[in-house]
Design an enzyme around this catalytic site. Structure first.
Site, PDB file in Angstrom:
ATOM      1  CG  HIS A 109      82.885  49.090  38.437  1.00  0.00           C
ATOM      2  ND1 HIS A 109      83.686  48.127  38.702  1.00  0.00           N
ATOM      3  CD2 HIS A 109      82.186  49.952  39.467  1.00  0.00           C
ATOM      4  CE1 HIS A 109      83.530  47.844  39.964  1.00  0.00           C
ATOM      5  NE2 HIS A 109      82.690  48.884  40.501  1.00  0.00           N
ATOM      6  CB  CYS A 110      86.496  46.977  34.127  1.00  0.00           C
ATOM      7  SG  CYS A 110      84.855  46.023  33.773  1.00  0.00           S
TER       8      CYS A 110
END
Length: 418
Positions: free
Chosen positions: A258-259
């Site tokens: 996600h980051c």
């Protein structure tokens, strides 16, 4: 305290388990019935939580998985740890909104709500607070406490865990900060207070944007160095000998999780929407990192061509479907793009990754196999995408006819690195 953790994914589940271990009575709330059934049976689907630990806490009753909103009633503190995806380049905060509306029904005076989901600066005060106030009739900062504490989960990292990684905490006023800090101080070794929720929200985006931009730098450098006939890895090793003014980043097949693929775009979107300006570093990093899987495939095509082989009809074995080493997380993994491109070109794509077990994370056209000498020998090409410790790399070097190594873990006449 009675603690409710909304969202039982890669962030929420480890936090729920850690809070239960710290002595709190924890409800792990999630709208996914199937996920809750697995948790209730003591089955973990997150690398950082063992099924044995989970089962023990469920049996003790200190951790209660639930899909029933009524289980949120009576909380002292609630943490929102739900996904914040991008939809066509625009932040989608519907899961945060739904979580806030659910918690508002059970919010009582003196309780605390903390947001952990990665988002743009201003979400806590401008979105979450009004929703909680509207649904509860209470006033944020006066009747209940509200703050933001960005997650710093690094799946598979055994040194820097949830407990040992410093936790940034913030509140919408001093009283809120005190209550948010008090909870997190009970579950982590160290907290870092900041003066404002927007500062904490920006700090999270800064951390990820810093990594995103620097990874893009070495990825682009790797492409050009190869064309110039220079070993970029040796250059990186040499630069890394400098004891000041340099931080080591290495190239790879792209970014995932996600980051990096998503979080910096939240900041870029906020800057564009609020200031009407482009965050050029983020946009450039997105462009470079998003195209690294395509570069991996181009290198593979070129390598097969030198062997007088076409991609169409060739057997390609991918090692690692996760986005990072020793993780089962395949969200936004570059391996998915690599596999899709090769499949569309007619390749017989096989993949070995014992960590990635959820079928939904893998293209159905990919044949899942184990890493064996036979599979290696039958492949026209092997691509190392995630260098899991479980992989026998000596076996790979011995039996593979050709290896494209995107992690620089192998050497030999049959190995190329990106």
């Amino acid at each position: 305290m009675r603690v409710v953790i909304v969202g039982q994914g890669y962030v929420g589940l480890p936090l729920a388990v850690r809070a239960a271990r710290a002595g709190h009575s924890v409800v792990g709330f999630d709208v996914d019935d199937e996920r809750i059934k697995r948790l209730a049976a003591g089955e973990s689907y997150v690398d950082d939580v063992s099924s044995a630990d989970l089962r023990e806490l469920v049996d003790l009753g200190t951790f209660q998985p639930s899909a029933d909103p009524r289980s949120c009633a009576g909380f002292d503190i609630a943490v929102i740890a739900v996904p914040t995806p991008l939809r066509e380049g625009t932040p989608d905060l519907k899961y945060i909104e739904e979580s806030a509306r659910t918690l508002a029904r059970y919010l009582r005076p003196g309780a605390t709500v903390a947001l952990e989901s990665t988002t743009y600066p201003g979400t806590t005060t401008d979105l979450v607070a009004p929703l909680l106030e509207e649904g509860s009739g209470l006033v944020a900062g006066d009747d209940f406490h509200l703050g933001y504490s960005p997650e710093r989960i690094d799946p598979g990292n055994r040194e820097w865990t949830l407990e040992t990684t410093p936790k940034v905490v913030s509140g919408i006023n001093p009283a809120s900060l005190e209550h948010v800090d008090a909870f997190y101080s009970s579950v982590v070794a160290k907290t870092v207070r900041v003066s404002d929720c927007k500062v904490a929200e920006l700090a999270k985006l800064l951390e990820n944007t810093f990594r995103h931009v620097n990874i893009a730098l070495v990825n682009e450098l790797a492409v050009f160095a190869h064309d110039l006939g220079i070993d970029v890895w040796e250059a990186i090793d040499a630069a890394s000998s400098k004891p000041f003014g340099y931080l080591r980043f290495v190239p790879g097949p792209g970014v995932g999780g996600h980051c990096l693929p998503i979080d910096p775009s939240y900041l870029s979107w906020r800057v564009q929407r609020t200031l009407g300006q482009s965050f050029r570093f983020v946009e450039l990093a997105n462009d470079i990192n998003n195209h690294m899987p395509d570069y991996v495939v181009r290198r593979l095509v070129a390598a097969l061509n030198t062997q007088r082989k076409a991609v169409n009809g060739s057997t390609v074995l991918l090692l690692g479907l996760a986005y990072k080493k020793n993780s089962g997380d395949a969200r936004e993994s570059p391996a998915r793009r690599v596999a899709s491109l090769l499949l569309d070109m007619g390749a017989d794509v096989r993949a070995a990754d014992p960590h990635v077990v959820e079928d939904a994370q893998v293209d159905r056209r990919v044949t899942r196999v184990s890493l064996t000498a036979t599979e290696l020998a039958e492949a026209d090409a092997v691509v190392l995408l995630a260098d899991h410790d479980v992989f026998d790399l000596d076996l790979v070097a011995e039996h593979a006819a050709y290896v494209l190594d995107t992690r620089r873990r192998l050497t030999g006449p049959n190995v190329e690195t990106i």
